[in-house]
Design an enzyme around this catalytic site. Structure first.
Site, PDB file in Angstrom:
ATOM      1  N   HIS A   1      65.707  50.098  36.827  1.00  0.00           N
ATOM      2  CA  HIS A   1      66.025  51.359  36.375  1.00  0.00           C
ATOM      3  C   HIS A   1      66.163  52.488  37.958  1.00  0.00           C
ATOM      4  O   HIS A   1      64.818  52.108  38.853  1.00  0.00           O
ATOM      5  CB  HIS A   1      65.096  52.130  35.826  1.00  0.00           C
ATOM      6  CG  HIS A   1      65.747  51.325  34.189  1.00  0.00           C
ATOM      7  ND1 HIS A   1      65.632  51.819  32.848  1.00  0.00           N
ATOM      8  CD2 HIS A   1      64.516  50.734  34.138  1.00  0.00           C
ATOM      9  CE1 HIS A   1      65.571  50.985  32.381  1.00  0.00           C
ATOM     10  NE2 HIS A   1      64.947  49.941  32.897  1.00  0.00           N
TER      11      HIS A   1
ATOM     12  N   ARG B   1      69.199  49.308  28.236  1.00  0.00           N
ATOM     13  CA  ARG B   1      69.740  49.149  29.256  1.00  0.00           C
ATOM     14  C   ARG B   1      69.977  48.717  30.238  1.00  0.00           C
ATOM     15  O   ARG B   1      70.843  47.726  30.497  1.00  0.00           O
ATOM     16  CB  ARG B   1      70.393  50.641  29.472  1.00  0.00           C
ATOM     17  CG  ARG B   1      68.570  51.823  30.035  1.00  0.00           C
ATOM     18  CD  ARG B   1      68.331  52.684  29.513  1.00  0.00           C
ATOM     19  NE  ARG B   1      67.203  53.313  31.174  1.00  0.00           N
ATOM     20  CZ  ARG B   1      66.350  54.015  29.933  1.00  0.00           C
ATOM     21  NH1 ARG B   1      65.921  53.855  28.627  1.00  0.00           N
ATOM     22  NH2 ARG B   1      65.121  54.524  30.635  1.00  0.00           N
TER      23      ARG B   1
ATOM     24  N   HIS C   1      71.071  50.201  36.246  1.00  0.00           N
ATOM     25  CA  HIS C   1      71.252  49.274  34.673  1.00  0.00           C
ATOM     26  C   HIS C   1      72.722  50.695  34.870  1.00  0.00           C
ATOM     27  O   HIS C   1      72.992  51.787  35.669  1.00  0.00           O
ATOM     28  CB  HIS C   1      70.123  50.186  33.613  1.00  0.00           C
ATOM     29  CG  HIS C   1      70.545  51.403  33.849  1.00  0.00           C
ATOM     30  ND1 HIS C   1      71.340  52.701  33.085  1.00  0.00           N
ATOM     31  CD2 HIS C   1      68.580  52.342  34.057  1.00  0.00           C
ATOM     32  CE1 HIS C   1      70.152  53.688  32.983  1.00  0.00           C
ATOM     33  NE2 HIS C   1      68.677  52.978  33.833  1.00  0.00           N
TER      34      HIS C   1
ATOM     35  N   GLU D   1      61.803  51.853  33.798  1.00  0.00           N
ATOM     36  CA  GLU D   1      61.870  53.237  34.444  1.00  0.00           C
ATOM     37  C   GLU D   1      60.366  54.255  34.052  1.00  0.00           C
ATOM     38  O   GLU D   1      59.898  54.732  33.808  1.00  0.00           O
ATOM     39  CB  GLU D   1      62.955  54.352  33.121  1.00  0.00           C
ATOM     40  CG  GLU D   1      63.141  55.600  33.817  1.00  0.00           C
ATOM     41  CD  GLU D   1      63.961  55.332  34.987  1.00  0.00           C
ATOM     42  OE1 GLU D   1      62.855  55.139  36.079  1.00  0.00           O
ATOM     43  OE2 GLU D   1      64.594  56.065  35.495  1.00  0.00           O
TER      44      GLU D   1
END
Length: 250
Positions: free
Chosen positions: A183, A61, A10, A88
């Protein structure tokens, strides 16, 4: 022949900008992050990639980066699957803390161990912490025992791999071209697996924000070639910026 695989971290998030440990906290993109996502879409378009399916996490995100990249690519119709296993790495009790201040308090060496060692997780988040994922409605249907209170990269890999084998790999073996937008650490775990990177080497690998990494694979999904799209020096500089965050340099 198997399809092609693209991994995309991202764009810059608000807590990337503020140099804070983010983990599973659902932080939005900055304006720079949105620009990075659009730039990623342009690079994908220049490569002539036509995607069959895209995968992303349950964190905005990554989701918004995917939206913006597909919009720039003029492929907003691509089938998208969101899954918590692409989230993440969970940073436990460090989530929300400033990286440089945490280094000053606990020592740069200790924070480097928490942040970059392969199998040593940070201190866990308390079970009754309101930020614990078991209190988040998006994970309400999951067995609470699978939800992390902290993770090392090794634990993140254990979480990501079942989704790779069950959802992503079959689409590649079917000849489809796949985009995974996630991520820094969930992608670092995948990179370790795909490239067969040793545990003591992966700790030094940094995934730049907003720069697509293209993989060409054989029939068994072994890596034939991988490269970042666009300018190689720009990708190297972006990766170094990620490395510098814990030291308060970025």
């Amino acid at each position: 022949m198997p399809g092609q695989l693209v991994l995309l971290r991202h764009g810059q998030s608000q807590w990337n900008l503020e140099n804070r440990f983010t983990g599973w906290v659902d932080v939005d993109l900055t304006e720079q992050g949105r620009a990075e996502a659009r730039a990623a879409g342009k690079l994908l378009a220049e490569e002539g990639l036509q995607f069959d399916v895209a995968f992303t996490s349950l964190l905005q995100r990554a989701i918004k980066t995917l939206w913006l990249a597909l919009e720039e690519l003029q492929q907003p119709w691509v089938d998208v699957e969101r899954h918590w296993r692409l989230n993440e790495r969970h940073y436990g009790a460090l989530q929300g803390l400033d990286k440089a201040e945490t280094s000053a308090k606990h020592g740069e060496e200790q924070v480097h161990i928490w942040r970059r060692s392969y199998d040593i997780p940070p201190p866990p988040m308390a079970d009754d912490d309101p930020e614990h994922p078991r209190f988040d409605s998006r994970y309400a249907k999951l067995d609470a025992r699978v939800l992390p209170a902290t993770e090392s990269l090794a634990l993140t890999l254990e979480r990501v791999l079942p989704f790779w084998h069950d959802a992503i790999a079959p689409r590649l073996k079917a000849g489809e071209t796949v985009l995974v937008t996630a991520h820094g650490n969930s992608l670092r775990a995948l990179v370790k697996y795909l490239d067969g990177i040793a545990e003591d080497v992966i700790t030094g690998v940094n995934i730049p924000t907003g720069i697509p990494q293209l993989y060409r694979l054989d029939d068994q999904l072994n890596v034939i070639e991988s490269r970042y799209l666009g300018d190689a020096d720009a990708a190297k500089a972006a990766a170094q910026a990620v490395a510098d965050q814990a030291k308060g340099k970025a």
